[in-house]
Design a protein around this motif. Structure first.
Motif, short mmCIF file in Angstrom:
data_model
loop_
_atom_site.label_atom_id
_atom_site.label_comp_id
_atom_site.label_asym_id
_atom_site.label_seq_id
_atom_site.Cartn_x
_atom_site.Cartn_y
_atom_site.Cartn_z
N THR A 183 0.83 -1.20 0.00
CA THR A 183 0.00 0.00 0.00
C THR A 183 0.87 1.26 0.00
OG1 THR A 183 -1.69 -1.22 1.20
CG2 THR A 183 -1.91 1.17 1.17
N CYS A 184 1.96 1.25 0.73
CA CYS A 184 2.88 2.40 0.72
C CYS A 184 3.43 2.63 -0.68
CB CYS A 184 4.03 2.18 1.71
SG CYS A 184 3.53 2.22 3.43
N HIS A 185 3.76 1.54 -1.37
CA HIS A 185 4.24 1.65 -2.74
C HIS A 185 3.16 2.25 -3.64
CE1 HIS A 185 6.56 0.58 -6.30
NE2 HIS A 185 5.45 0.08 -6.80
N MET A 186 1.91 1.84 -3.42
CA MET A 186 0.80 2.35 -4.21
C MET A 186 0.56 3.84 -3.95
SD MET A 186 -3.00 0.71 -4.48
CE MET A 186 -2.42 -0.86 -5.07
N VAL A 187 0.75 4.28 -2.70
CA VAL A 187 0.61 5.70 -2.37
C VAL A 187 1.63 6.52 -3.17
CG1 VAL A 187 0.90 7.41 -0.54
CG2 VAL A 187 -0.37 5.33 -0.10
N ARG A 188 2.88 6.05 -3.17
CA ARG A 188 3.93 6.76 -3.92
C ARG A 188 3.64 6.75 -5.41
NH1 ARG A 188 6.94 4.59 0.29
NH2 ARG A 188 7.30 2.64 -0.82
N ALA A 189 3.09 5.66 -5.92
CA ALA A 189 2.74 5.59 -7.34
C ALA A 189 1.64 6.59 -7.67
CB ALA A 189 2.32 4.17 -7.71
N LEU A 190 0.65 6.71 -6.80
CA LEU A 190 -0.42 7.69 -7.03
C LEU A 190 0.15 9.11 -7.05
CD1 LEU A 190 -3.34 6.38 -4.81
CD2 LEU A 190 -3.38 6.71 -7.27
N MET A 191 1.06 9.40 -6.15
CA MET A 191 1.66 10.73 -6.12
C MET A 191 2.51 10.98 -7.36
SD MET A 191 2.66 10.89 -2.12
CE MET A 191 3.06 12.63 -2.06
#
Length: 104
Positions: free
Chosen positions: A92-100
């Motif tokens: 999920t942390c990786h997905m947050v960075r991808a969204l940003m």
């Protein structure tokens, strides 16, 4: 006379909105609806993970973290604790960075 001179431009302070938008009003989440039935379990897991990542990305942007390089796992997890969300996994942390990264 050129056409550009005849066309009037709105003043920079004029709003094109029909009504005023209050930015300081408290956030009210949308009413929750049940998810569609009959999908595989993995779909529900991914869906909820995306929603959580979006909530965290918005919270990070609100706190001044604008770049994916600034959003370390510890920062994301402390933000999750601050907004009352369960601590996110590494995925999920990786997905947050991808969204940003991809919304810029």
């Amino acid at each position: 006379m050129p056409a550009a001179v005849l066309k009037s431009k709105p003043l920079p302070t004029q709003s094109t909105a029909k009504r005023a938008v209050r930015l300081d009003s408290p956030y009210v989440p949308m009413e929750k609806r049940p998810l569609p039935a009959g999908r595989p379990r993995e779909w529900y897991v991914t869906h909820n993970r995306r929603l959580k990542a979006m909530r965290l990305a918005i919270a990070l942007l609100d706190t001044g973290v604008y770049l994916p390089g600034q959003a370390h796992d510890e920062t994301i997890r402390s933000t999750a604790e601050r907004i009352g969300v369960h601590p996110p996994s590494a995925t999920t942390c990786h997905m947050v960075r991808a969204l940003m990264r991809y919304t810029r």
